[in-house]
Motif scaffolding. Structure first.
Motif, PDB file in Angstrom:
ATOM      1  N   ARG A 229      -6.292  62.362 -29.413  1.00 21.13           N
ATOM      2  CA  ARG A 229      -6.904  61.027 -29.440  1.00 21.13           C
ATOM      3  C   ARG A 229      -6.223  60.080 -28.466  1.00 21.13           C
ATOM      4  O   ARG A 229      -6.882  59.346 -27.713  1.00 21.13           O
ATOM      5  N   LEU A 230      -4.885  60.068 -28.487  1.00 22.11           N
ATOM      6  CA  LEU A 230      -4.151  59.119 -27.651  1.00 22.11           C
ATOM      7  C   LEU A 230      -4.333  59.401 -26.160  1.00 22.11           C
ATOM      8  O   LEU A 230      -4.356  58.473 -25.348  1.00 22.11           O
ATOM      9  N   LEU A 231      -4.458  60.669 -25.799  1.00 21.36           N
ATOM     10  CA  LEU A 231      -4.712  60.988 -24.397  1.00 21.36           C
ATOM     11  C   LEU A 231      -6.026  60.376 -23.925  1.00 21.36           C
ATOM     12  O   LEU A 231      -6.154  59.938 -22.776  1.00 21.36           O
ATOM     13  N   ARG A 232      -6.997  60.310 -24.809  1.00 19.85           N
ATOM     14  CA  ARG A 232      -8.295  59.721 -24.453  1.00 19.85           C
ATOM     15  C   ARG A 232      -8.229  58.191 -24.439  1.00 19.85           C
ATOM     16  O   ARG A 232      -9.117  57.529 -23.922  1.00 19.85           O
ATOM     17  N   MET A 233      -7.170  57.627 -25.051  1.00 20.24           N
ATOM     18  CA  MET A 233      -7.035  56.164 -25.103  1.00 20.24           C
ATOM     19  C   MET A 233      -6.158  55.602 -23.992  1.00 20.24           C
ATOM     20  O   MET A 233      -5.801  54.431 -24.002  1.00 20.24           O
ATOM     21  N   GLY A 234      -5.797  56.426 -23.034  1.00 22.11           N
ATOM     22  CA  GLY A 234      -4.900  55.975 -21.974  1.00 22.11           C
ATOM     23  C   GLY A 234      -5.410  54.773 -21.220  1.00 22.11           C
ATOM     24  O   GLY A 234      -4.634  53.977 -20.685  1.00 22.11           O
ATOM     25  N   GLY A 235      -6.726  54.584 -21.182  1.00 21.47           N
ATOM     26  CA  GLY A 235      -7.305  53.446 -20.478  1.00 21.47           C
ATOM     27  C   GLY A 235      -6.989  52.111 -21.122  1.00 21.47           C
ATOM     28  O   GLY A 235      -7.197  51.056 -20.504  1.00 21.47           O
ATOM     29  N   ALA A 236      -6.480  52.142 -22.372  1.00 25.83           N
ATOM     30  CA  ALA A 236      -6.133  50.884 -23.044  1.00 25.83           C
ATOM     31  C   ALA A 236      -4.847  50.280 -22.496  1.00 25.83           C
ATOM     32  O   ALA A 236      -4.545  49.113 -22.765  1.00 25.83           O
ATOM     33  N   ILE A 237      -4.077  51.060 -21.727  1.00 30.79           N
ATOM     34  CA  ILE A 237      -2.775  50.590 -21.239  1.00 30.79           C
ATOM     35  C   ILE A 237      -2.944  49.900 -19.897  1.00 30.79           C
ATOM     36  O   ILE A 237      -3.503  50.467 -18.957  1.00 30.79           O
ATOM     37  N   SER A 238      -2.450  48.673 -19.808  1.00 34.66           N
ATOM     38  CA  SER A 238      -2.612  47.864 -18.594  1.00 34.66           C
ATOM     39  C   SER A 238      -1.893  48.511 -17.417  1.00 34.66           C
ATOM     40  O   SER A 238      -0.716  48.870 -17.527  1.00 34.66           O
ATOM     41  N   PRO A 239      -2.579  48.652 -16.286  1.00 35.55           N
ATOM     42  CA  PRO A 239      -1.913  49.163 -15.087  1.00 35.55           C
ATOM     43  C   PRO A 239      -1.177  48.029 -14.377  1.00 35.55           C
ATOM     44  O   PRO A 239      -1.230  46.873 -14.792  1.00 35.55           O
ATOM     45  N   GLY A 240      -0.503  48.374 -13.310  1.00 29.69           N
ATOM     46  CA  GLY A 240       0.039  47.319 -12.458  1.00 29.69           C
ATOM     47  C   GLY A 240       1.507  47.046 -12.659  1.00 29.69           C
ATOM     48  O   GLY A 240       2.177  47.644 -13.485  1.00 29.69           O
ATOM     49  N   ARG A 241       2.020  46.089 -11.865  1.00 25.55           N
ATOM     50  CA  ARG A 241       3.448  45.753 -11.807  1.00 25.55           C
ATOM     51  C   ARG A 241       3.607  44.258 -12.029  1.00 25.55           C
ATOM     52  O   ARG A 241       4.217  43.554 -11.250  1.00 25.55           O
ATOM     53  N   ARG A 242       3.064  43.763 -13.122  1.00 20.69           N
ATOM     54  CA  ARG A 242       3.061  42.312 -13.345  1.00 20.69           C
ATOM     55  C   ARG A 242       4.312  41.814 -14.058  1.00 20.69           C
ATOM     56  O   ARG A 242       4.680  40.658 -13.935  1.00 20.69           O
ATOM     57  N   VAL A 243       4.942  42.683 -14.850  1.00 22.02           N
ATOM     58  CA  VAL A 243       6.035  42.239 -15.722  1.00 22.02           C
ATOM     59  C   VAL A 243       7.169  43.259 -15.686  1.00 22.02           C
ATOM     60  O   VAL A 243       6.934  44.467 -15.613  1.00 22.02           O
ATOM     61  N   ALA A 244       8.412  42.744 -15.742  1.00 17.71           N
ATOM     62  CA  ALA A 244       9.571  43.612 -15.931  1.00 17.71           C
ATOM     63  C   ALA A 244       9.821  43.765 -17.427  1.00 17.71           C
ATOM     64  O   ALA A 244       9.794  42.776 -18.163  1.00 17.71           O
ATOM     65  N   VAL A 245      10.046  44.986 -17.888  1.00 17.02           N
ATOM     66  CA  VAL A 245      10.315  45.222 -19.308  1.00 17.02           C
ATOM     67  C   VAL A 245      11.670  45.907 -19.472  1.00 17.02           C
ATOM     68  O   VAL A 245      12.153  46.581 -18.564  1.00 17.02           O
ATOM     69  N   TYR A 246      12.263  45.704 -20.644  1.00 14.05           N
ATOM     70  CA  TYR A 246      13.579  46.286 -20.913  1.00 14.05           C
ATOM     71  C   TYR A 246      13.493  47.803 -20.967  1.00 14.05           C
ATOM     72  O   TYR A 246      14.392  48.502 -20.537  1.00 14.05           O
ATOM     73  N   GLY A 247      12.424  48.306 -21.555  1.00 13.92           N
ATOM     74  CA  GLY A 247      12.104  49.719 -21.449  1.00 13.92           C
ATOM     75  C   GLY A 247      12.588  50.621 -22.562  1.00 13.92           C
ATOM     76  O   GLY A 247      11.955  51.627 -22.847  1.00 13.92           O
ATOM     77  N   ASP A 248      13.692  50.321 -23.175  1.00 18.26           N
ATOM     78  CA  ASP A 248      14.171  51.145 -24.292  1.00 18.26           C
ATOM     79  C   ASP A 248      14.623  50.215 -25.411  1.00 18.26           C
ATOM     80  O   ASP A 248      15.748  50.292 -25.905  1.00 18.26           O
ATOM     81  N   LEU A 249      13.697  49.359 -25.807  1.00 18.84           N
ATOM     82  CA  LEU A 249      14.017  48.313 -26.781  1.00 18.84           C
ATOM     83  C   LEU A 249      13.816  48.846 -28.193  1.00 18.84           C
ATOM     84  O   LEU A 249      12.719  48.828 -28.729  1.00 18.84           O
ATOM     85  N   LYS A 250      14.894  49.329 -28.775  1.00 16.98           N
ATOM     86  CA  LYS A 250      14.835  49.789 -30.150  1.00 16.98           C
ATOM     87  C   LYS A 250      15.978  49.149 -30.936  1.00 16.98           C
ATOM     88  O   LYS A 250      16.952  48.659 -30.337  1.00 16.98           O
ATOM     89  N   PRO A 251      15.887  49.122 -32.251  1.00 15.27           N
ATOM     90  CA  PRO A 251      16.880  48.377 -33.044  1.00 15.27           C
ATOM     91  C   PRO A 251      18.320  48.837 -32.834  1.00 15.27           C
ATOM     92  O   PRO A 251      19.242  48.053 -33.036  1.00 15.27           O
ATOM     93  N   GLU A 252      18.520  50.086 -32.419  1.00 16.60           N
ATOM     94  CA  GLU A 252      19.888  50.566 -32.192  1.00 16.60           C
ATOM     95  C   GLU A 252      20.468  50.034 -30.890  1.00 16.60           C
ATOM     96  O   GLU A 252      21.678  50.171 -30.649  1.00 16.60           O
ATOM     97  N   HIS A 253      19.635  49.453 -30.042  1.00 18.58           N
ATOM     98  CA  HIS A 253      20.103  48.971 -28.741  1.00 18.58           C
ATOM     99  C   HIS A 253      20.262  47.464 -28.684  1.00 18.58           C
ATOM    100  O   HIS A 253      20.495  46.895 -27.612  1.00 18.58           O
ATOM    101  N   VAL A 254      20.124  46.809 -29.815  1.00 18.32           N
ATOM    102  CA  VAL A 254      20.321  45.362 -29.898  1.00 18.32           C
ATOM    103  C   VAL A 254      21.439  45.088 -30.898  1.00 18.32           C
ATOM    104  O   VAL A 254      21.391  45.590 -32.027  1.00 18.32           O
TER     105      VAL A 254
END
Length: 402
Positions: A229-254
């Motif tokens: 299902r998720l492979l078919r939903m890939g189009g829901a993810i925004s393309p592009g280079r508009r924002v910088a993200v932390y990338g590995d933001l999980k509770p153990e890293h804060v």
């Protein structure tokens, strides 16, 4: 270093990888500080890079070392070939510009230039070994466990600390960073499951997990359907280079130190919006709630997650809100499947953190949740009603009243 016949023909194993990595780290540190006393501590449970504490005279540092830029689970499962293949490829990898620890060291510099979020200090980088200093406080994961009634405020504070990174200042500074795109949620998901070997990988999930075979088979089936299902939903993810993200933001890293927050282990990269950071933070926090032995505490954590997600959604312009929420939910499911499958693939002898052990024990429940929620996302429902149904499915699958 000369390899034995066994090492030339056999795959890597946890003990062999552990011993060789510790020798590499020890040599690097002694080369940096030849006149100081160096004592390696026990490894910190990790399924990605090798991480351990190390004492250099009176200071404790964190040492990190990456094998081929792969997860330790992948290396130990033979993705890099035999141990001889891995050792030879590692020599070239250490000389390449793609070295993950080198990029992380650079990204920590960039984040310190930005000033917010506060990140750990780099003590040194040498021979592929990244050495960072300890940060004050306790992890957000521990804080959520100890103060579940404050979940909403804690998650809000973590996301607010990323405001500069997610804004124009972050975009400007990322020009000098070295993005770790392969650690993105969608990137990991596609690499794992959008290939000819994905079916073999999925069918093998949990073989060394200790789960009863009938449970394991059910988990595999639920995850397979979710992945399709998720492979078919890939189009829901925004393309592009508009924002910088932390990338590995999980509770153990804060880390929470009163009103101050410190962040570790960045995987900074470009994204179409802040969605990956939001999705990973709420998704990993939800796993803490699902695996929590205290039902009331779990309820409080989930309520806090829901309130944070609602507040984040309400800040999005109304015409964009439905698409925003769908993207966050798709990324949340992808990240949950990523970490669930990785933990279920961990071989005997590779230490898992307590929350990862709990995830394996609750694999059937988590697989049921991602399956049911992914089913919801195949429909046309959107907005607040969709979010209500998502948390209803969590309640239904776990048998807990949130």
């Amino acid at each position: 270093m000369t390899l034995t016949t066994s090492e030339r023909t056999a795959a890597a194993n946890p003990a062999r990888l552990h011993n060789v990595t510790r020798r590499v780290i020890s040599r690097a540190v002694k080369d940096l500080w030849p006149n100081k006393r160096v004592v390696l501590g026990q490894p910190c449970p990790s399924v990605t890079s090798y991480v351990c504490r190390i004492r250099v005279d009176s200071e404790t540092l964190i040492a990190k070392y990456s094998w081929l830029g792969m997860s330790l689970v992948s290396v130990l499962r033979g993705a890099g070939g035999t141990w001889k293949d891995v050792r030879q490829a590692q020599e070239a990898y250490l000389r390449s510009t793609d070295l993950v620890t080198a990029r992380e060291a650079r990204n920590l510099e960039v984040l310190r230039e930005l000033g917010r979020p506060r990140v750990c200090e780099t003590a040194a980088f040498h021979q592929g070994v990244l050495l960072t200093r300890l940060v004050p406080g306790t992890t957000l994961a521990d804080e959520l466990t100890a103060r579940p009634w404050e979940t909403g405020d804690l998650l809000d504070a973590a996301l607010a600390a990323l405001g500069d990174l997610h804004g124009p200042a972050g975009v400007r500074l990322l020009g000098g960073a070295r993005p770790i795109n392969e650690r993105s949620v969608a990137g990991v998901f596609r690499r794992k499951f959008n290939s000819l070997s994905a079916d073999v990988y999925l069918k093998a999930l949990g073989r060394d997990s200790g789960l009863p075979e009938y449970v394991r088979e059910d988990v595999v089936e639920l995850v397979q359907h979710t992945v399709w299902r998720l492979l078919r939903m890939g189009g829901a993810i925004s393309p592009g280079r508009r924002v910088a993200v932390y990338g590995d933001l999980k509770p153990e890293h804060v880390y929470v130190d009163g009103p101050r927050l410190h962040f570790i282990d960045p995987a900074v990269h470009w994204a179409g919006g802040p969605h990956p950071d939001i999705a990973k933070l709420i998704g990993r926090s939800l796993l803490l709630a699902i695996c929590h032995p205290d039902q009331e505490a779990g309820q409080q954590i989930v309520r806090g997650i829901a309130s944070t997600l609602n507040r984040q959604a309400s800040a999005v312009p109304a015409p964009d809100r439905a698409d925003w929420l769908r993207e966050v939910l798709v990324l949340w499911l992808m990240d949950t499947v990523n970490i669930l499958s990785t933990c279920l693939s961990a071989p005997h002898g590779l230490p898992l953190a307590p929350h990862q052990q709990a995830l394996v024990a609750q694999a059937h429940t988590v697989a049921g949740i991602v399956h049911r929620v992914s089913g919801l996302l195949t429909g046309t429902m959107a907005g607040p009603r969709l979010l209500d149904l998502v948390f209803s499915e969590v309640e239904h699958t776990t048998g807990r009243k949130w």
